[in-house]
Motif scaffolding. Sequence first.
Motif, PDB file in Angstrom:
ATOM      1  N   SER A 306      45.779  36.511  45.135  1.00  0.00           N
ATOM      2  CA  SER A 306      44.417  36.739  44.643  1.00  0.00           C
ATOM      3  C   SER A 306      43.544  37.434  45.679  1.00  0.00           C
ATOM      4  CB  SER A 306      43.778  35.412  44.229  1.00  0.00           C
ATOM      5  OG  SER A 306      43.739  34.510  45.319  1.00  0.00           O
ATOM      6  N   TRP A 311      43.643  40.418  42.555  1.00  0.00           N
ATOM      7  CA  TRP A 311      42.202  40.264  42.734  1.00  0.00           C
ATOM      8  C   TRP A 311      41.497  39.813  41.448  1.00  0.00           C
ATOM      9  CZ3 TRP A 311      39.093  39.993  46.775  1.00  0.00           C
ATOM     10  CH2 TRP A 311      37.725  40.150  46.584  1.00  0.00           C
ATOM     11  N   SER A 312      40.793  38.687  41.547  1.00  0.00           N
ATOM     12  CA  SER A 312      39.928  38.088  40.517  1.00  0.00           C
ATOM     13  C   SER A 312      40.670  37.543  39.302  1.00  0.00           C
ATOM     14  CB  SER A 312      38.870  39.092  40.033  1.00  0.00           C
ATOM     15  OG  SER A 312      39.351  39.954  39.020  1.00  0.00           O
ATOM     16  N   MET A 313      42.010  37.698  39.231  1.00  0.00           N
ATOM     17  CA  MET A 313      42.727  37.273  38.029  1.00  0.00           C
ATOM     18  C   MET A 313      42.807  35.755  37.910  1.00  0.00           C
ATOM     19  SD  MET A 313      43.187  40.150  36.710  1.00  0.00           S
ATOM     20  CE  MET A 313      44.242  39.811  35.321  1.00  0.00           C
ATOM     21  N   ARG A 316      39.378  34.600  36.741  1.00  0.00           N
ATOM     22  CA  ARG A 316      39.060  34.967  35.357  1.00  0.00           C
ATOM     23  C   ARG A 316      39.930  34.245  34.347  1.00  0.00           C
ATOM     24  NH1 ARG A 316      37.295  41.109  34.123  1.00  0.00           N
ATOM     25  NH2 ARG A 316      35.974  41.517  35.926  1.00  0.00           N
ATOM     26  N   ASN A 324      46.544  42.124  38.950  1.00  0.00           N
ATOM     27  CA  ASN A 324      45.480  42.905  38.340  1.00  0.00           C
ATOM     28  C   ASN A 324      45.974  44.337  38.138  1.00  0.00           C
ATOM     29  OD1 ASN A 324      43.161  44.624  38.061  1.00  0.00           O
ATOM     30  ND2 ASN A 324      41.872  43.003  38.906  1.00  0.00           N
ATOM     31  N   THR A 327      43.924  47.047  39.933  1.00  0.00           N
ATOM     32  CA  THR A 327      44.180  47.046  41.372  1.00  0.00           C
ATOM     33  C   THR A 327      45.523  47.691  41.685  1.00  0.00           C
ATOM     34  OG1 THR A 327      42.904  45.008  41.583  1.00  0.00           O
ATOM     35  CG2 THR A 327      44.348  45.581  43.413  1.00  0.00           C
ATOM     36  N   LEU A 378      42.554  44.170  31.467  1.00  0.00           N
ATOM     37  CA  LEU A 378      42.914  42.929  32.150  1.00  0.00           C
ATOM     38  C   LEU A 378      43.398  41.843  31.211  1.00  0.00           C
ATOM     39  CD1 LEU A 378      40.102  42.689  34.859  1.00  0.00           C
ATOM     40  CD2 LEU A 378      42.312  43.832  34.969  1.00  0.00           C
TER      41      LEU A 378
END
Length: 441
Positions: A306, A311-313, A316, A324, A327, A378
Motif C-alpha cells: 500500500s 497505493w490507497s487500495m 478504499r 492500483n 499506479t 479502480l
Amino acid sequence: MPASSRSELITFLAQGKPEELLGTPECEWVDFKSGGFGAPYDLRTPKGKFELSKDIAAFANSGGGLIVCGVTAKQRANELVEVATKLTPFQQSLIKIDQFKTTIDDLVRPLIKVSYHWFAHPASDDDLAGHYFVLDVEALPEADRWALVRKVLNDNDQFTEGWTVPIRHDDRTTTISADDAYRLMNDGLRSRTAPPWAAPAPTPPSDPVQARHDLEAHLGWDELPVLFWQSTPQNAPELINGLHSQDGIRGALLNQDAMRPHGGFNFSSDYKRPEPYRGGLLLADSRRAVAIAADGTVTAAVVATSEMLGWSMEQRFGETGRINVVTLSELMLEYFRLVDEKILPAVDGPWQHRIVAARFAQEPARVLAPGANPEFPLIGAVQQASADKWNQSWTAHGDPEQDAYEGLQRVYALFGLDASQNPYVEDKKLSTALLQAAFTR
C-alpha cells in the motif's frame, strides 16, 4: 487460436484456457511434453536426466524458450512440424522441482536460469483434471555461450564421460557438430591471443539476478513483494559514457521529464539525489528505486504494498495486497520513458527489457483488477497472482509506449489477465495521452 509467442502461451494457461494451445506448432521457443499418468521426464534414470539437461541447454543456446509439460504434440500428415494436439494434464505429485533443479545444476554448464510454473486445468472440465508444468528457460548472453551437457549416454542408456552442446533448430533439439565445436574452440583461442591492437571482446553484461538481489538487500526489501524492471545492453561497455555527468546519466536521473513530476508515480524525487552505488548510480527512497550499473544495466524496483504499487487500495476497498491499476500503468510508462529515451541511446546495439515479480503469491497474495472501465478503473473483479516468482523478458523496441505495453502484458499474464483490458492501452501501446487525460479527471 494457437499461441504466437511465449507471453501469449503463458497468458492462455494463466487465464485457464489451455485449449487455446492446441494447434500451436513446436518451434525455436516452445517444446511440448506429454503428461497423463507419468512424469514428462523420468529423473530416476540417466536417460531422463540427460533429456532434461539437453532440452534446457538447447533453449539457453538458442534464445530461450518454454518447455510445456502436459500437452501432447504430434506431426500430422499435412504439416512439417509437430503441433500441440492433445491436453494431458497430470498430478503435481509426479514432479519434484528440487530434482529438476539438482539435475540441471549438476549436468549443465554454465548455470542456466530457469523459472518453474504450475497452472491448473480448469475445474469446470469434467473430462480432464490436473496441472500443466512450464519450465521457462532464459537465454545465455552471446558473450557467455555455449551451454553444454557434461555427460553423455552410452548404448545402454547409462552415463559415460563426454560432453555435448545442444541447440534448438525449429521444432527439434540437435547438437553442434564436432567440426563446429572445433571451430568455436579455436576462435576462442585466437581471440585470447589476439595482437594488442585488435578490438577487445564486448564485456559481458551485469548479472541481472545478482543486481536484483543486491538492490533489495541494500533497501531491506528481501521479504517484501517487489516488482522489478531491468534493461540490459547486449554489447555492454565497461563504463557507459556520461554515467556520472550532469549532462549525462546522472543529469537524466536528477531531471526526469515525468508526466506528473510532483506527486505522481514515477522514479523521480523532490528530495533525494542520485548517489554512488557499486560503481554506478542509485536514486531511491523507502518505496521505489532505480539503479544504473557502470555498464549501463538498469534495475528499478517498487514495493508492491500500500506504500506504492497498491497505493490507497487497502484504504478504499479494505483488501490487503490489491494493486492500483493506475499506479501500475503510470510506473510502467514512466520507467520506459526514462530508460528508452535517456539510457538506451548511450549504448549501441540491442537491449533486453525484463519484468520480475517477486513474492507476489505469498500470503497475503497480490491481486489485480484489469481496470477495464476508464471511468472507474479502480473497481472490478480481482484476480490473484498465479506464481510467487515471475520473470519475463523481451528485446527492447526503444519506443516507451510500446515497451510499456510489453511490460504491462507480462504483469497482467501473472494474474490471468490480458493487457488489452487496461483502460490506457490503445493499438498495443500504453498511451501517454490516455494516462494524462485520466490525471485530470
